[in-house]
Write a protein that holds these residues in place. Structure first.
Motif: not given
Length: 70
Positions: A1-9, A29-37
């Motif tokens: 999922t996107g949340e797992r990928k975000l935590v790993q990153t 990832l949502s557009r917002d979280w993609g921008s934050r990343l």
């Protein structure tokens, strides 16, 4: 999922690795979280290599593999 990928990153970003390697860090990832990343990665001083299926105009160099090259 996107949340797992975000935590790993984020875990990788907090490591002391000399080079960062990511496999599609923006997928699911949502557009917002993609921008934050993207902002987090822009502020990173270490070399970053990643795979992604879309153009992200924020990196110094790109290597495009033709279909069937892998």
């Amino acid at each position: 999922t996107g949340e797992r990928k975000l935590v790993q990153t984020i875990i990788a970003l907090s490591s002391d690795a000399e080079v960062l390697l990511f496999d599609e860090p923006f997928s699911n990832l949502s557009r917002d979280w993609g921008s934050r990343l993207q902002e987090l990665l822009r502020g990173e001083s270490r070399p970053i290599m990643l795979t992604h299926h879309e153009w992200i105009p924020m990196f110094d160099a790109y290597v495009r593999l033709p279909l069937g090259a892998c």
